[in-house]
Write an enzyme that holds these catalytic residues in place. Structure first.
Site, PDB file in Angstrom:
ATOM      1  N   TYR A  92     -10.212  13.155  40.288  1.00  0.00           N
ATOM      2  CA  TYR A  92     -10.700  11.854  40.784  1.00  0.00           C
ATOM      3  C   TYR A  92     -11.171  10.849  39.836  1.00  0.00           C
ATOM      4  CZ  TYR A  92     -10.750  14.870  45.099  1.00  0.00           C
ATOM      5  OH  TYR A  92     -10.517  15.667  46.261  1.00  0.00           O
ATOM      6  N   HIS A 104      -8.492  23.763  42.118  1.00  0.00           N
ATOM      7  CA  HIS A 104      -8.232  22.633  43.026  1.00  0.00           C
ATOM      8  C   HIS A 104      -6.746  22.871  43.793  1.00  0.00           C
ATOM      9  CE1 HIS A 104      -8.558  17.846  43.302  1.00  0.00           C
ATOM     10  NE2 HIS A 104      -7.959  18.569  44.521  1.00  0.00           N
TER      11      HIS A 104
END
Ligand code: NAP
Length: 266
Positions: free
Chosen positions: A39, A97
């Site tokens: 991010y 992730h």
């Protein structure tokens, strides 16, 4: 600290937008923050948490390791860099992730490093994200039953992921629902609008209440303080069995997060 069931998602938020959304979320009472290396906002979150009046030990902080860091010898240094950016000695939860695309890195290689990160105290709990049932079972074979505390997956009324959620429950793995509003798609759903009108709330709150009532954690993202507050208030809503059933009938396989490196979904 146990993961608070209502968390604050931070995908796409960076810089001043992230800082002001985080400040308002913390002052409204959010105590669970979800970020990820990819991010690009860990440093902004670290700065925001360092200047906040809420002590670090009252916040449940999750980050996720990106798949370019799965090779032997990479995962722990990359998590140490995340901790530096987040200005903390330990995160509460570290997730893988995505499973390594096309199994480029064998699962045991990255999961064993993740378990070692926990042993070294870099993370209190460990988990996975976007794993299929078969991958979850492989992960349990590698680390043993009980090692994986959480799995974060896309769940909302339009993609209910029931088989995968059942597999998580069988192994006592808590589920966090990401994109719980299907990035806004749930808002236009007529039956959610109807149930919302009955409770004098919004369709977003109904979608969150439906997830919470099934014991999932939810991590909606919002830059709007009014939406942030409404999302927190979804915790106080109780849906009837009949309303839960109506929403169960909305499962249409609408998958919002489906990059080309996704596994073969269940
Ligand atoms: N593990 C993974 O692979 C993965 C993948 C995707 C996402 N995630 C996590 O899940 C979090 C949430 O996903 P997301 O941000 O993509 O989607 P989301 O939370 O489903 O939707 C966010 C959108 O909904 C709007 N919204 C939020 N609350 C609202 C409300 N009460 N009423 C009306 N609109 C509302 C927001 O706009 P406003 O800002 O205007 O409120 C924003 O446009 C991410 O931030 C990230 O932390 C994880």
């Amino acid at each position: 600290m146990k993961m608070p069931s209502l968390g604050f998602g931070t995908y796409r938020l960076k810089g001043d937008v992230l800082r002001s959304a985080l400040d308002s979320a913390l002052s409204l009472g959010y105590r669970h923050i979800d970020t990820a290396q990819i991010y690009g906002n860990e440093a902004d979150i670290g700065a925001g948490l360092a200047s906040a009046s809420v002590p670090r030990n009252q916040i449940y902080l999750t980050t996720k390791v990106w798949f370019n860091e799965y090779a032997q010898g990479s995962l722990i240094p990359s998590l140490e860099k995340s901790l530096e950016r987040l200005q903390t000695d330990q995160v509460d939860l570290t997730l893988i992730h995505w499973p390594s695309p096309a199994d480029d890195v064998p699962m045991a290689t990255y999961l064993e490093q993740l378990a070692e990160a926990r042993e070294r105290g870099l993370t209190r709990e460990i988990g996975v994200s976007n794993f299929t049932i078969a991958q979850l079972e492989e992960a349990i074979d590698i680390l043993g039953e009980g090692a994986i505390a959480h799995q974060q997956i896309e769940v909302h009324p339009l993609l209910q992921n029931r088989r995968l959620r059942t597999a998580c429950a069988v192994h006592d793995i808590a589920v966090t629902a990401y994109m719980p509003l299907a990035y806004g798609k749930v808002l236009a759903e007529p039956s959610l609008q109807e149930i919302a009108a009955r409770h004098a709330v919004t369709p977003a709150q109904i979608a969150l209440a439906w997830l919470l009532q099934q014991e999932m954690a939810v991590i909606p993202s919002s830059t709007n303080p009014a939406h942030q507050k409404a999302n927190l208030q979804a915790q106080g809503l109780i849906l009837s069995d009949e309303e839960m059933q109506v929403i169960a009938g909305l499962d249409r396989g609408v998958r919002c997060a489906n990059p080309d490196f996704s596994p073969k979904w269940d």
